[in-house]
Design an enzyme around this catalytic site. Structure first.
Site, PDB file in Angstrom:
ATOM      1  N   ASP A   8      44.156  21.295  76.005  1.00 17.63           N
ATOM      2  CA  ASP A   8      43.866  21.403  74.581  1.00 17.63           C
ATOM      3  C   ASP A   8      44.658  22.579  73.986  1.00 17.63           C
ATOM      4  O   ASP A   8      44.461  23.729  74.386  1.00 17.63           O
ATOM      5  CB  ASP A   8      42.352  21.639  74.450  1.00 17.63           C
ATOM      6  CG  ASP A   8      41.895  21.789  73.012  1.00 17.63           C
ATOM      7  OD1 ASP A   8      42.744  21.825  72.096  1.00 17.63           O
ATOM      8  OD2 ASP A   8      40.671  21.876  72.810  1.00 17.63           O
ATOM      9  N   ILE A   9      45.506  22.290  73.035  1.00 17.50           N
ATOM     10  CA  ILE A   9      46.405  23.309  72.462  1.00 17.50           C
ATOM     11  C   ILE A   9      45.627  24.456  71.797  1.00 17.50           C
ATOM     12  O   ILE A   9      46.127  25.574  71.716  1.00 17.50           O
ATOM     13  CB  ILE A   9      47.400  22.651  71.466  1.00 17.50           C
ATOM     14  CG1 ILE A   9      48.627  23.533  71.248  1.00 17.50           C
ATOM     15  CG2 ILE A   9      46.735  22.289  70.142  1.00 17.50           C
ATOM     16  CD1 ILE A   9      49.792  22.822  70.574  1.00 17.50           C
ATOM     17  N   GLY A  30      42.894  13.849  65.142  1.00 14.33           N
ATOM     18  CA  GLY A  30      43.733  14.212  66.278  1.00 14.33           C
ATOM     19  C   GLY A  30      43.859  15.723  66.443  1.00 14.33           C
ATOM     20  O   GLY A  30      42.909  16.483  66.228  1.00 14.33           O
ATOM     21  N   VAL A  31      45.056  16.161  66.776  1.00 12.35           N
ATOM     22  CA  VAL A  31      45.276  17.581  67.057  1.00 12.35           C
ATOM     23  C   VAL A  31      45.036  18.435  65.796  1.00 12.35           C
ATOM     24  O   VAL A  31      44.539  19.564  65.881  1.00 12.35           O
ATOM     25  CB  VAL A  31      46.687  17.786  67.678  1.00 12.35           C
ATOM     26  CG1 VAL A  31      47.807  17.575  66.691  1.00 12.35           C
ATOM     27  CG2 VAL A  31      46.798  19.165  68.307  1.00 12.35           C
ATOM     28  N   ASP A  32      45.354  17.892  64.642  1.00 13.98           N
ATOM     29  CA  ASP A  32      45.138  18.563  63.356  1.00 13.98           C
ATOM     30  C   ASP A  32      43.653  18.910  63.181  1.00 13.98           C
ATOM     31  O   ASP A  32      43.291  20.059  62.876  1.00 13.98           O
ATOM     32  CB  ASP A  32      45.604  17.600  62.243  1.00 13.98           C
ATOM     33  CG  ASP A  32      45.740  18.267  60.888  1.00 13.98           C
ATOM     34  OD1 ASP A  32      45.669  19.502  60.826  1.00 13.98           O
ATOM     35  OD2 ASP A  32      45.938  17.534  59.899  1.00 13.98           O
ATOM     36  N   SER A 115      53.758  13.346  66.254  1.00 18.96           N
ATOM     37  CA  SER A 115      53.946  11.951  65.808  1.00 18.96           C
ATOM     38  C   SER A 115      53.600  10.875  66.841  1.00 18.96           C
ATOM     39  O   SER A 115      53.658   9.693  66.519  1.00 18.96           O
ATOM     40  CB  SER A 115      55.385  11.679  65.324  1.00 18.96           C
ATOM     41  OG  SER A 115      55.581  12.207  64.030  1.00 18.96           O
ATOM     42  N   THR A 116      53.245  11.274  68.076  1.00 25.53           N
ATOM     43  CA  THR A 116      53.034  10.224  69.100  1.00 25.53           C
ATOM     44  C   THR A 116      51.605   9.688  69.119  1.00 25.53           C
ATOM     45  O   THR A 116      51.283   8.812  69.919  1.00 25.53           O
ATOM     46  CB  THR A 116      53.380  10.729  70.513  1.00 25.53           C
ATOM     47  OG1 THR A 116      52.451  11.769  70.864  1.00 25.53           O
ATOM     48  CG2 THR A 116      54.792  11.238  70.595  1.00 25.53           C
ATOM     49  N   GLY A 117      50.739  10.232  68.257  1.00 19.36           N
ATOM     50  CA  GLY A 117      49.356   9.748  68.207  1.00 19.36           C
ATOM     51  C   GLY A 117      49.217   8.692  67.133  1.00 19.36           C
ATOM     52  O   GLY A 117      49.810   7.606  67.220  1.00 19.36           O
ATOM     53  N   TYR A 119      50.560   8.480  64.366  1.00 22.46           N
ATOM     54  CA  TYR A 119      51.831   8.141  63.708  1.00 22.46           C
ATOM     55  C   TYR A 119      52.734   7.235  64.556  1.00 22.46           C
ATOM     56  O   TYR A 119      53.824   6.866  64.123  1.00 22.46           O
ATOM     57  CB  TYR A 119      52.568   9.413  63.285  1.00 22.46           C
ATOM     58  CG  TYR A 119      51.983  10.103  62.058  1.00 22.46           C
ATOM     59  CD1 TYR A 119      50.873   9.586  61.387  1.00 22.46           C
ATOM     60  CD2 TYR A 119      52.552  11.270  61.559  1.00 22.46           C
ATOM     61  CE1 TYR A 119      50.343  10.219  60.268  1.00 22.46           C
ATOM     62  CE2 TYR A 119      52.029  11.903  60.428  1.00 22.46           C
ATOM     63  CZ  TYR A 119      50.925  11.371  59.790  1.00 22.46           C
ATOM     64  OH  TYR A 119      50.416  11.997  58.675  1.00 22.46           O
TER      65      TYR A 119
HETATM   66  P1  ADP Z   1      50.326  12.438  64.792  1.00 26.22           P
HETATM   67  O1  ADP Z   1      49.584  12.077  63.540  1.00 26.22           O
HETATM   68  O2  ADP Z   1      51.495  13.374  64.532  1.00 26.22           O
HETATM   69  O3  ADP Z   1      50.696  11.246  65.608  1.00 26.22           O
HETATM   70  P2  ADP Z   1      48.050  13.077  66.535  1.00 26.22           P
HETATM   71  O4  ADP Z   1      47.154  14.263  66.442  1.00 26.22           O
HETATM   72  O5  ADP Z   1      47.447  11.749  66.272  1.00 26.22           O
HETATM   73  O6  ADP Z   1      49.297  13.388  65.582  1.00 26.22           O
HETATM   74  O7  ADP Z   1      48.711  13.034  67.980  1.00 26.22           O
HETATM   75  C1  ADP Z   1      49.770  13.845  68.395  1.00 26.22           C
HETATM   76  C2  ADP Z   1      49.603  14.172  69.869  1.00 26.22           C
HETATM   77  O8  ADP Z   1      48.639  15.230  70.022  1.00 26.22           O
HETATM   78  C3  ADP Z   1      49.076  13.018  70.731  1.00 26.22           C
HETATM   79  O9  ADP Z   1      49.822  12.996  71.942  1.00 26.22           O
HETATM   80  C4  ADP Z   1      47.612  13.408  70.992  1.00 26.22           C
HETATM   81  O10 ADP Z   1      47.154  12.891  72.226  1.00 26.22           O
HETATM   82  C5  ADP Z   1      47.751  14.906  71.068  1.00 26.22           C
HETATM   83  N1  ADP Z   1      46.514  15.696  70.866  1.00 26.22           N
HETATM   84  C6  ADP Z   1      45.345  15.350  70.264  1.00 26.22           C
HETATM   85  N2  ADP Z   1      44.462  16.363  70.314  1.00 26.22           N
HETATM   86  C7  ADP Z   1      45.096  17.398  70.959  1.00 26.22           C
HETATM   87  C8  ADP Z   1      44.705  18.727  71.352  1.00 26.22           C
HETATM   88  N3  ADP Z   1      43.506  19.219  71.056  1.00 26.22           N
HETATM   89  N4  ADP Z   1      45.619  19.482  72.021  1.00 26.22           N
HETATM   90  C9  ADP Z   1      46.852  19.003  72.307  1.00 26.22           C
HETATM   91  N5  ADP Z   1      47.272  17.775  71.972  1.00 26.22           N
HETATM   92  C10 ADP Z   1      46.402  16.970  71.323  1.00 26.22           C
END
Ligand code: ADP
Length: 169
Positions: A8-9, A30-32, A115-117, A119
């Site tokens: 987890d970032i 997602g990560v945001d 962008s790999t989630g 998007y």
């Molecule tokens: P996007 O809209 O740019 O595609 P996402 O958040 O949907 O962004 O996904 C981007 C990447 O971040 C994916 O590989 C997802 O699995 C990953 N991700 C989601 N949550 C976390 C986290 N807490 N820490 C690190 N990576 C994450």
């Protein structure tokens, strides 16, 4: 040094973590969502003052409750088959984020797989763009970390990095 780290970032105590944000910069899924939750409410207050962010661009805020000092918010392209400049825009996300880090004299930065989630950018291609772009900055920064959140992404980044480091790219 380039590294791949699985997890987890929001847990990383680096100078800056990069957020795969949307153009409002006001939080999302997602990560945001994870970054906004962990940083706390003050983050969205600062983000409101930034007036959004265009795809491929990047903007910096403080890290608030995160162990990271700064958050660099960048807006990745939505994958639309590859005909909408998606590759150039993804490269811009990495390049603009790294330029901000260098300007601020930061030494460590962690990227999610932008962008790999939601998007839907193809992960192999995204990893190729990420690794190649970041390589150019590896002399300016001590640590550049690719954070992978699932096994597939981890394997893809691991392989790409290995190829690059043994000069097979
Ligand atoms: P996007 O809209 O740019 O595609 P996402 O958040 O949907 O962004 O996904 C981007 C990447 O971040 C994916 O590989 C997802 O699995 C990953 N991700 C989601 N949550 C976390 C986290 N807490 N820490 C690190 N990576 C994450």
């Amino acid at each position: 040094m380039l590294e791949v780290w699985h997890g987890d970032i929001t847990k990383l105590a680096v100078d800056a973590i990069v957020n795969a944000a949307n153009s409002s910069l006001l939080g999302g899924s997602g990560v945001d969502g994870a970054i906004h939750r962990a940083a706390g409410k003050e983050l969205v207050h600062e983000c409101r003052l930034l007036g959004g962010c265009k795809t491929g661009q990047a903007k910096i805020t403080k890290g608030y409750n995160l162990p990271a000092k700064w958050i660099i918010h960048t807006v990745g392209p939505v994958w639309n088959g590859g005909t909408n400049n998606e590759m150039v825009l993804l490269e811009s996300c990495y390049r603009n984020s790294l330029e901000i880090a260098v300007q601020k004299q930061l030494t460590s930065i962690a990227f999610p797989a932008i962008s790999t989630g939601i998007y839907r950018f193809p992960p192999e291609l995204a990893a190729e763009i990420a690794v190649q772009t970041v390589l150019e900055f590896s002399v300016n920064l001590e640590r550049i970390i690719f954070v992978t959140f699932d096994k597939t992404t981890e394997d893809i980044y691991g392989k790409k990095l290995e190829q690059v480091l043994v000069g097979k790219h």
